[in-house]
Design a protein around this motif. Structure first.
Motif, short mmCIF file in Angstrom:
data_model
loop_
_atom_site.label_atom_id
_atom_site.label_comp_id
_atom_site.label_asym_id
_atom_site.label_seq_id
_atom_site.Cartn_x
_atom_site.Cartn_y
_atom_site.Cartn_z
N GLY A 152 22.51 27.59 39.81
CA GLY A 152 22.72 27.35 41.17
C GLY A 152 24.25 27.25 41.50
N LYS A 153 24.86 26.65 42.73
CA LYS A 153 26.06 26.65 43.01
C LYS A 153 26.40 25.59 43.83
CE LYS A 153 28.95 30.65 44.99
NZ LYS A 153 29.89 29.82 46.03
N PHE A 154 27.62 24.92 43.56
CA PHE A 154 28.23 23.86 44.09
C PHE A 154 29.10 24.30 45.34
CE2 PHE A 154 26.60 21.75 40.20
CZ PHE A 154 25.98 20.58 40.68
N THR A 155 28.98 23.46 46.39
CA THR A 155 30.17 23.65 47.39
C THR A 155 30.93 22.35 47.34
OG1 THR A 155 28.78 25.11 48.70
CG2 THR A 155 30.70 23.94 49.72
N TYR A 156 32.29 22.40 46.78
CA TYR A 156 32.99 21.23 46.30
C TYR A 156 34.42 21.40 47.10
CZ TYR A 156 35.39 24.22 42.85
OH TYR A 156 36.26 25.25 42.19
N SER A 157 35.07 20.50 47.22
CA SER A 157 36.48 20.62 47.81
C SER A 157 37.55 20.06 46.75
CB SER A 157 36.56 19.84 49.15
OG SER A 157 36.16 18.43 49.00
N GLY A 204 39.13 19.78 43.43
CA GLY A 204 39.13 20.52 42.23
C GLY A 204 38.95 19.49 40.76
N LYS A 205 38.83 18.33 40.99
CA LYS A 205 38.41 17.51 39.96
C LYS A 205 37.02 17.64 39.31
CE LYS A 205 41.84 13.81 39.59
NZ LYS A 205 41.99 12.42 39.76
N PHE A 206 36.25 17.93 40.27
CA PHE A 206 34.73 18.31 40.09
C PHE A 206 34.54 19.08 39.11
CE2 PHE A 206 31.12 21.15 40.99
CZ PHE A 206 30.06 20.06 40.90
N LEU A 207 35.36 19.92 38.75
CA LEU A 207 35.23 20.99 37.73
C LEU A 207 35.45 20.48 36.29
CD1 LEU A 207 37.17 24.04 39.03
CD2 LEU A 207 34.65 23.53 38.86
N GLU A 208 35.99 19.07 36.11
CA GLU A 208 36.43 18.70 34.81
C GLU A 208 35.13 17.77 34.26
OE1 GLU A 208 39.67 16.12 35.55
OE2 GLU A 208 40.92 18.01 36.39
N ASP A 209 34.05 17.50 35.24
CA ASP A 209 33.23 16.56 34.76
C ASP A 209 31.92 17.57 34.14
OD1 ASP A 209 34.49 14.18 35.00
OD2 ASP A 209 33.46 13.84 37.00
N PRO A 210 31.24 17.13 33.20
CA PRO A 210 30.04 17.87 32.88
C PRO A 210 28.99 17.44 33.58
CG PRO A 210 30.29 15.94 31.51
CD PRO A 210 31.65 15.99 32.23
N ILE A 211 27.83 18.59 34.09
CA ILE A 211 26.88 18.35 34.75
C ILE A 211 25.71 18.46 33.58
CG2 ILE A 211 27.32 18.85 37.12
CD1 ILE A 211 26.71 21.65 36.47
N HIS A 212 24.58 17.46 33.87
CA HIS A 212 23.48 17.54 33.00
C HIS A 212 22.20 17.59 33.53
CE1 HIS A 212 26.74 14.41 30.65
NE2 HIS A 212 26.55 15.57 30.02
N LEU A 213 21.29 18.19 32.76
CA LEU A 213 19.99 17.90 32.87
C LEU A 213 19.35 16.77 32.21
CD1 LEU A 213 18.25 21.49 32.84
CD2 LEU A 213 18.86 20.21 34.89
N PHE A 216 29.61 22.85 32.24
CA PHE A 216 30.64 22.43 33.21
C PHE A 216 30.74 23.52 34.25
CE2 PHE A 216 32.10 20.20 29.71
CZ PHE A 216 32.75 19.01 30.07
N PRO A 217 30.69 23.15 35.46
CA PRO A 217 30.56 24.10 36.51
C PRO A 217 31.76 25.17 36.26
CG PRO A 217 31.26 21.86 37.63
CD PRO A 217 30.91 21.82 36.10
N LYS A 218 31.51 26.39 36.77
CA LYS A 218 32.61 27.41 36.85
C LYS A 218 33.47 27.24 38.29
CE LYS A 218 30.30 31.19 34.30
NZ LYS A 218 29.31 32.04 34.38
N GLU A 219 34.41 28.07 38.13
CA GLU A 219 35.39 27.56 39.47
C GLU A 219 34.72 28.12 40.85
OE1 GLU A 219 39.35 28.89 38.33
OE2 GLU A 219 39.95 28.93 40.31
N SER A 220 33.95 29.11 40.54
CA SER A 220 33.22 29.47 41.88
C SER A 220 32.05 28.47 42.26
CB SER A 220 32.26 30.85 41.48
OG SER A 220 31.39 30.59 40.51
N LEU A 266 28.60 18.60 48.09
CA LEU A 266 28.96 17.46 47.66
C LEU A 266 29.75 16.54 48.54
CD1 LEU A 266 30.99 18.48 44.38
CD2 LEU A 266 28.33 17.52 44.72
N LYS A 267 29.47 15.36 48.70
CA LYS A 267 30.02 14.44 49.93
C LYS A 267 31.84 14.51 49.94
CE LYS A 267 26.53 10.94 50.60
NZ LYS A 267 25.93 9.48 49.85
#
Lengths: 112, 204
Positions: free
Chosen positions: A22-27, A29-38, A49-53, A111-112
């Protein structure tokens, strides 16, 4: 005895891969530093970790049950997918994916 | 030359057959060998063994028995390790280890006094094991598939006891990993591995 049985059957197709893309819409940049998990059954089955896109691919092994896509600190506002039955958890940190779904594409997660 | 050798072969054969009638038994020609080996194994194409991991490397031991004429049976056990390349595709797991058995039938051809080749056809079993990075426990998956290939054998001593064996095989890997998307299922379940081995063989 139950341990013996589970050991005997692990050659059969009782292993699944949970696959989420999938794809996140974020504002922020710190969002990219945290891992995402299943997460399945309180266990992390995949990490990335999400890519810059904002795009991501996650896959991990599990045998049954529901699982969730979880973020560490950023909260989810909304998401879109063609798979029915998914919902945002009460703490807004994750999207719950129902039992039986092994392949899911999120067109967008905002994201919020 | 060919005629002579055919004649020679017939003479030898008749002598040996008549000798066999008297006392010999085919089991007297059964020979054994044992060969410790090192192997490198790499998957190709669009599958997770190729994309999630780098190549597999391992060591093990093989046993061969030459049963009848130039035909025989063998088994090789190898313990493999692999390096993670794209962990997000394999799951939240540590680098895997793999227990692999190759069971096979071989046919041996003599090229010269010091040089032989073997053709091999068999079945492989694989058991991959990784540690969950999160907490407790191991993730295991067991699989199987055909294997075929060849070995080049170079004899090191006059008695023919020690040999160096270089082998190349294709191993087919078929797992049963479930997913709603058939492409993803195939991606995680099927692979073809090229397998190169180097062994030191003792005949006895």
């Amino acid at each position: 005895m139950s341990i013996l049985l589970t050991q005997c059957k692990d050659d059969d197709a009782n292993i699944f891969r949970a696959y989420a893309e999938g794809k996140f819409t974020y504002s922020d940049g710190k969002f990219l530093e945290d891992p995402i998990h299943l997460i399945n059954n309180k266990k992390i089955i995949a990490e990335t970790f999400p890519k810059e896109s904002g795009s991501f691919v996650l896959a991990g092994p599990y045998d049954r049950g529901a699982y969730k896509l979880q973020l560490k600190s950023f909260k989810i506002k909304s998401f879109s997918t063609e798979t029915a039955g998914c919902k945002i958890s009460s703490d807004s940190l994750s999207i719950e994916i129902p039992d039986g779904v092994t392949y899911i594409i999120f067109n967008d997660i905002t994201l919020k | 030359m060919i005629k002579k050798s055919i004649l020679f072969f017939i003479v030898i054969l008749s002598v040996s057959v008549s000798a066999q009638r008297r006392k010999q038994n085919w089991t007297e020609n059964v020979k054994f060998s044992v060969d410790p080996h090192v192997k490198v194994m790499k998957s190709f194409g669009d599958n997770f063994l190729n994309e999630a991991f780098d190549y597999f490397y391992g060591f093990g031991i093989g046993l061969n028995t030459n049963l009848y004429k130039n035909f025989g049976l063998g088994v090789e056990y190898t313990y493999f390790l692999a390096v993670l390349k794209k962990p997000e595709l394999s799951g939240y797991l540590g680098a895997p280890s793999m227990n692999n058995f190759d069971w096979y039938v071989f046919h041996k051809d003599k090229i010269t006094e010091e040089f032989f080749v073997e053709e091999i056809l068999g079945y492989s079993t694989y058991r991959m094991k990784s540690q969950y990075l999160d907490n407790r426990g191991k993730f295991m998956e067991g699989n199987g598939g055909l294997n075929f290939g060849g070995k080049a054998i170079y004899v090191l001593d006059v008695e023919g006891v020690q040999e160096v064996v270089l082998g190349a095989k294709l191993n087919f890997y078929n797992a049963k990993i479930g997913n709603q998307n058939p492409d993803i299922e195939k991606y995680y379940s099927k692979a073809t591995l090229l397998n190169i081995s180097l062994a030191y063989r003792f005949n006895f």
